[in-house]
Structures are given as C-alpha cells and as structure tokens.
Design a protein around this motif. Sequence first.
Motif, short mmCIF file in Angstrom:
data_model
loop_
_atom_site.label_atom_id
_atom_site.label_comp_id
_atom_site.label_asym_id
_atom_site.label_seq_id
_atom_site.Cartn_x
_atom_site.Cartn_y
_atom_site.Cartn_z
N ILE A 176 -14.62 11.60 7.22
CA ILE A 176 -15.89 12.20 7.61
C ILE A 176 -16.11 13.53 6.87
N TYR A 177 -15.10 14.39 6.89
CA TYR A 177 -15.27 15.70 6.25
C TYR A 177 -15.31 15.58 4.73
N SER A 178 -14.65 14.60 4.15
CA SER A 178 -14.76 14.37 2.71
C SER A 178 -16.21 14.02 2.36
N PRO B 41 -12.60 9.09 -0.95
CA PRO B 41 -11.66 8.36 -1.80
C PRO B 41 -11.21 7.06 -1.10
N PRO B 42 -11.25 5.93 -1.79
CA PRO B 42 -10.89 4.64 -1.17
C PRO B 42 -9.51 4.62 -0.52
N VAL B 43 -8.58 5.40 -1.03
CA VAL B 43 -7.23 5.40 -0.47
C VAL B 43 -7.24 5.84 1.00
N LEU B 44 -8.21 6.61 1.42
CA LEU B 44 -8.27 7.03 2.82
C LEU B 44 -8.49 5.84 3.75
N TYR B 45 -9.22 4.83 3.28
CA TYR B 45 -9.41 3.63 4.11
C TYR B 45 -8.11 2.84 4.20
N GLU B 46 -7.34 2.84 3.13
CA GLU B 46 -6.03 2.18 3.14
C GLU B 46 -5.08 2.92 4.09
N LEU B 47 -5.08 4.24 4.02
CA LEU B 47 -4.22 5.03 4.91
C LEU B 47 -4.60 4.83 6.37
N GLU B 48 -5.89 4.70 6.63
CA GLU B 48 -6.37 4.49 8.00
C GLU B 48 -5.72 3.25 8.61
N GLN B 49 -5.49 2.23 7.80
CA GLN B 49 -4.93 0.97 8.30
C GLN B 49 -3.45 1.06 8.64
N GLN B 50 -2.78 2.10 8.22
CA GLN B 50 -1.34 2.23 8.45
C GLN B 50 -0.98 2.63 9.89
N ILE B 51 -1.95 3.16 10.62
CA ILE B 51 -1.67 3.64 11.98
C ILE B 51 -2.73 3.10 12.93
N GLN B 52 -2.26 2.47 14.00
CA GLN B 52 -3.16 2.02 15.05
C GLN B 52 -2.88 2.87 16.29
N TYR B 53 -3.92 3.49 16.78
CA TYR B 53 -3.80 4.31 17.98
C TYR B 53 -4.03 3.44 19.21
#
Length: 181
Positions: A89-91, A99-111
């Motif tokens: 959001i802030y980016s 950056p597309p990598v942020l969407y990949e990183l998002e998938q690494q952690i499920q809250y």
Amino acid sequence: MSEKIAQPVSKLCLFGPESVGKTTMARQLATEYQTVFVPEVARDLITSNEFSLDDIVRIGHAQTQAVLAAEQKANRILFCDTDVITTQIYSDIYLGQVPPVLYELEQQIQYDAYVLLDIDVPWVADGLRDLGHRRTELMTRFKTELDHRNLPYVLVSGSYSERLTTVRQLADQLLNAPGSV
C-alpha cells in the motif's frame, strides 16, 4: 537429549493506517501473553519518506523474515505490528508502483486473524507519519485490500482500552480454537 518439537503458533496481524495504535498494542499484548511481537521493520530501515523501490523490496524481505524468525520464538501466539500488504500500500502511495516480489512475499505468511484498527483515535505525528490528512482514504484502502483478498478481519474501534479488550478476546479465541496448543 530430546529435540524440541515445534508447536503451532497463531499469528495475529494488527492492520491499518498509520497512528492507530498497532505498535503499542502489539508490544503490550506480547507482554501480557508472554510471547514476542514483530514490529514494523521499515522504521529500522528508513529514516524518512524519501525511499526507492529497492528500499521497499528490502523492507518486504525484512518484514517477512522477521515474522518467520519470530514464529520460531513465539509462545503459542505471535502479534505482528504490520504485514507485507501494508508495504504494498505505501509503495503504491509514495512511489506509484508495487514491486511484484511483494506479492510473492505476501504468500509466504498466512495470518490466523487480521485486526483492522479504525482511525477513530487521535493521529500523532512522528518522524515518518505524514499522511494524517489522508486517514479516511487510507482506512478505505486498507479495508479494500483485505476485502479484495477475501481475508476475514475484525474491525476494531473505540478507545485504546476498548480496542485492547476486543483484541484480547480475539487472541483468546485463537488460543482456545480446536487444534491450537
């Protein structure tokens, strides 16, 4: 010598625009539940709101690694001050792109739970907070991002003590859910 068996850890993400009490609440809850919390790592990596896409990528990686590392130390529950969706959001707000990598990183952690903290508390300026004049817009954006992903969340408003009571109840529900430790 016996090897320690990793126990499941419930992850609760405190989510929302700047100056809604995420850091204070995460720290206090971690103390009360005798566990650890993950702060917003961006505060350690940048000193102003002048940053680059490379900085954003570094923040995304560092936030993800901080959660993964803290999960190994947590006592049944982990309170997270923010997540990578917030970095996205802030980016977008400051740099006009994500950056597309942020969407990949998002998938690494499920809250296990998201708590969307409302903007009905006073905005407090500090060295990095500068969007107080856009609080309503930002609140809508944070809610939209959760809705877009179909992530369930609890909207928490009211005084700080009322917020804390509500989040404690949610944390207790996570800890007492079937399958939790």
